[in-house]
Scaffold this motif. Sequence first.
Motif, short mmCIF file in Angstrom:
data_model
loop_
_atom_site.label_atom_id
_atom_site.label_comp_id
_atom_site.label_asym_id
_atom_site.label_seq_id
_atom_site.Cartn_x
_atom_site.Cartn_y
_atom_site.Cartn_z
N LEU A 134 -4.74 -9.46 0.15
CA LEU A 134 -5.64 -8.34 0.44
C LEU A 134 -7.05 -8.70 -0.03
O LEU A 134 -7.69 -7.95 -0.77
N THR A 146 -15.58 0.84 -1.39
CA THR A 146 -14.30 1.49 -1.08
C THR A 146 -14.55 2.98 -0.90
O THR A 146 -15.09 3.62 -1.80
N LYS A 164 -9.42 6.20 -0.90
CA LYS A 164 -8.80 5.21 -0.02
C LYS A 164 -8.41 3.96 -0.80
O LYS A 164 -8.96 3.68 -1.85
N VAL A 165 -7.44 3.22 -0.26
CA VAL A 165 -7.05 1.93 -0.80
C VAL A 165 -6.95 0.95 0.36
O VAL A 165 -6.68 1.33 1.49
N THR A 219 -5.24 -1.74 2.55
CA THR A 219 -3.91 -2.19 2.93
C THR A 219 -4.05 -3.13 4.11
O THR A 219 -5.16 -3.48 4.51
N CYS A 220 -2.94 -3.48 4.70
CA CYS A 220 -2.94 -4.43 5.80
C CYS A 220 -1.92 -3.97 6.83
O CYS A 220 -0.79 -3.63 6.49
N VAL A 221 -2.34 -3.96 8.09
CA VAL A 221 -1.43 -3.64 9.19
C VAL A 221 -1.61 -4.71 10.25
O VAL A 221 -2.73 -4.97 10.70
N PRO A 227 -7.13 -5.81 7.90
CA PRO A 227 -7.40 -4.86 6.82
C PRO A 227 -7.49 -3.44 7.37
O PRO A 227 -7.89 -3.22 8.51
N TRP A 271 -8.08 0.82 5.77
CA TRP A 271 -8.17 1.80 4.68
C TRP A 271 -7.08 2.82 4.90
O TRP A 271 -6.91 3.36 5.98
N GLU A 272 -6.34 3.12 3.85
CA GLU A 272 -5.34 4.18 3.88
C GLU A 272 -5.61 5.14 2.73
O GLU A 272 -6.27 4.78 1.75
#
Length: 139
Positions: free
Chosen positions: A10, A46, A50-51, A53-55, A59, A61-62
């Motif tokens: 990440l 940031t 939010k944190v 993540t990866c999809v 990259p 934000w979730e």
Amino acid sequence: MKFYFSPSNLAFYQDAFRSYYDAAGSWPADVVEISEDVFNQFTCATPDGKVLTCVSGQPLWEDAPAPSQEERVATAEQRRAELRLIADKAVEPLQDAVDLNMATDAEIASLNAWKQYRVYLNRTDISLAPDIAWPEIPA
């Protein structure tokens, strides 16, 4: 200049610094190239709540997960300690005035209010976090 993202770390990387990573043996094997716009979107700041993540290797934000009850209680303990410091600093000079028989009626009343506040503060049930009924700070 090329920009990269490592889903496993990440983390973001710039091609301009690749030689340093290679020399250190730390260039990730799973980097994927990303646009400069994506690099800037995720490395400038940031967003609140939010944190990263990866999809699908990209990259994203979730929403940050809600804090656990243990984390809420720890935050409440910290707040109580901070409020206690404020109260202690208010009590010290007032107590000095009383001890030296120099206190005015207003100082005596203020001292009693701050001491009462400290008692209520210590009795505050922080296990109820975040729904804590904090005592009101004296005027």
